[in-house]
Enzyme design. Structure first.
Site, short mmCIF file in Angstrom:
data_model
loop_
_atom_site.label_atom_id
_atom_site.label_comp_id
_atom_site.label_asym_id
_atom_site.label_seq_id
_atom_site.Cartn_x
_atom_site.Cartn_y
_atom_site.Cartn_z
N ASP A 89 48.08 -72.48 27.21
CA ASP A 89 48.03 -71.26 28.03
C ASP A 89 49.41 -70.76 28.43
O ASP A 89 49.52 -69.79 29.19
CB ASP A 89 47.17 -71.49 29.27
CG ASP A 89 47.78 -72.51 30.23
OD1 ASP A 89 48.76 -73.17 29.83
OD2 ASP A 89 47.29 -72.64 31.36
N GLU A 124 51.77 -72.55 30.11
CA GLU A 124 52.39 -73.32 31.19
C GLU A 124 53.32 -74.39 30.61
O GLU A 124 53.15 -74.84 29.48
CB GLU A 124 51.32 -73.97 32.07
CG GLU A 124 50.56 -72.98 32.92
CD GLU A 124 49.65 -73.66 33.93
OE1 GLU A 124 49.71 -74.90 34.05
OE2 GLU A 124 48.87 -72.95 34.59
N ASP A 177 85.39 -51.55 23.58
CA ASP A 177 85.23 -50.51 24.60
C ASP A 177 86.27 -50.75 25.69
O ASP A 177 86.99 -51.74 25.69
CB ASP A 177 83.81 -50.51 25.18
CG ASP A 177 83.37 -51.88 25.65
OD1 ASP A 177 84.22 -52.66 26.15
OD2 ASP A 177 82.17 -52.20 25.51
N LYS A 226 84.34 -45.25 23.06
CA LYS A 226 82.97 -45.02 22.62
C LYS A 226 82.13 -44.50 23.78
O LYS A 226 82.52 -44.54 24.94
CB LYS A 226 82.34 -46.32 22.10
CG LYS A 226 82.00 -47.32 23.20
CD LYS A 226 81.21 -48.50 22.70
CE LYS A 226 80.79 -49.37 23.89
NZ LYS A 226 80.11 -50.58 23.51
N ARG A 278 77.82 -44.60 25.08
CA ARG A 278 76.52 -45.23 24.85
C ARG A 278 75.42 -44.28 25.37
O ARG A 278 75.14 -44.25 26.57
CB ARG A 278 76.45 -46.58 25.57
CG ARG A 278 75.22 -47.39 25.22
CD ARG A 278 75.19 -48.71 26.01
NE ARG A 278 76.23 -49.63 25.61
CZ ARG A 278 76.16 -50.43 24.56
NH1 ARG A 278 75.09 -50.41 23.80
NH2 ARG A 278 77.16 -51.25 24.27
N ASP A 337 84.37 -59.35 21.52
CA ASP A 337 83.44 -58.94 22.57
C ASP A 337 82.85 -60.20 23.19
O ASP A 337 83.02 -61.30 22.66
CB ASP A 337 82.33 -58.06 21.99
CG ASP A 337 81.78 -57.06 23.00
OD1 ASP A 337 82.04 -57.24 24.21
OD2 ASP A 337 81.08 -56.11 22.58
N ASP A 373 74.61 -58.26 20.35
CA ASP A 373 73.15 -58.31 20.40
C ASP A 373 72.57 -57.73 19.12
O ASP A 373 72.35 -58.44 18.14
CB ASP A 373 72.66 -57.56 21.64
CG ASP A 373 71.17 -57.75 21.91
OD1 ASP A 373 70.47 -58.29 21.02
OD2 ASP A 373 70.69 -57.36 22.98
N ALA A 399 74.19 -55.63 17.27
CA ALA A 399 75.39 -55.37 16.45
C ALA A 399 75.63 -53.89 16.18
O ALA A 399 76.50 -53.55 15.36
CB ALA A 399 75.34 -56.15 15.13
#
Length: 319
Positions: free
Chosen positions: A38, A40, A170, A193, A195, A219, A223, A225
């Site tokens: 379940d 847990e 950045d 840059k 975002r 960096d 994540d 990329a």
């Protein structure tokens, strides 16, 4: 004091915890982590921790919520088993990017996680390259944010590249990039840059000269990329000879592996704060550096009541 120290590994960081234990010269502590049908979770300690100093190693990477709950439950188990001091070693601190209210009615989840760790019974937190250093202030217990820069710098120093330029993806990463540039005795450039929305970045311009140079873009987190690939494309357009990329935390979610595989990047370098074996098998030009030795030295220094700064200075001089 090491004889009264126990290192426990949870699901996401077993290999890394083994490296740390080997560095300390002690066996890994015995604990069993079970996930029931379940959802847990049960963490069962397999040895006594009464009166001992316990270090629980767990990165709160994907699956973030499950790994976080494992860590909280393990801390609670140690507290209820009368551990003298409990340190949560979180090489990658999940939810660190939610460190402020960027828009109305948003949570500050990194503060919530800090509160949960304290409430569970942690006496100290050790983490690496927090996305926002002010997260240390979210804790009312000692929180040590360890920089991985010495490990990354040592790797590139040994490559003996010519005409290096270190690039920040950045403006926010300028301090990190400048620190690497100083270690490599190289100039600094910055990608300008914007975002427009989360996980989407548009590289606009480069501040600095990269023409004909070997570029290292650094960096803290990669994540999806998207930011990285946009930066790499712009660097080559501006005449870069070759581009290397490095980061501390290779989250590499969604299309990241395919993006890196199809890019003109020479090499992608990250650390094992997040387990990378499966992703490295898919990406030939990926290099994974270990933080196990550094974390082991940090823990050993704490057990000897030495300052973290002293340990880091000693590590830097040796490397």
């Amino acid at each position: 004091m090491i004889k009264d120290t126990v290192i426990f590994a949870l699901t996401s960081s077993v290999d890394l915890a083994n490296e740390i234990a080997q560095q300390l010269g002690i066996p890994l502590g015995n604990c069993d982590v079970r996930h029931f049908a379940d959802g847990e979770i049960l963490v069962q300690l397999g040895e006594s921790v009464r009166g001992k100093r316990v270090y629980i190693v767990q990165s709160t990477c994907n699956p973030v919520s499950s790994n976080l709950m494992e860590l909280l439950i393990a801390i609670d188990a140690c507290k209820r088993a009368s551990a003298a001091f409990i340190t949560a070693v979180i090489p990658y601190f999940g939810y660190a990017r939610q460190d402020r209210k960027a828009r109305p009615r948003q949570p500050i989840t990194s503060k919530l996680v800090a509160s949960l760790l304290e409430r569970a019974g942690a006496n100290r937190v050790i983490t690496m390259d927090l996305h926002a250093t002010q997260i240390q202030g979210f804790f009312d217990i000692p929180a040590d944010d360890i920089a991985c820069l010495p490990i990354i710098a040592e790797y590139f120093q040994n490559k003996n590249l010519d005409q290096i330029v270190v690039v920040s993806p950045d403006h926010g990463g300028t301090t990190r990039a400048r620190a690497l540039a100083e270690r490599l005795h190289a100039p600094l450039a910055i990608i300008d840059k914007r975002r427009p929305r989360p996980n989407v970045a548009e590289a606009m311009n480069i501040i600095g000269d990269v023409e004909g140079k070997s570029v290292i873009i650094i960096d803290d987190i990669v994540d999806t990329a998207g930011t990285l690939i946009a930066g790499i494309d712009l660097l080559y357009k501006q005449g870069a000879k070759e581009v290397y990329a490095c980061c501390t935390h290779g989250v590499l979610s969604g299309p990241a592996i395919e993006r890196l595989k199809n890019s003109n990047i020479v090499e992608f370098v990250c650390t094992n704060t997040i387990p990378q074996a499966a992703k490295k098998a898919q990406l030939e030009k990926m290099t994974v550096l270990s933080v196990g030795k550094l974390l082991g030295l940090i823990i050993k220094g704490m057990e000897e009541n030495r300052s973290v700064s002293e340990v880091l200075q000693s590590y830097n001089s040796k490397s």
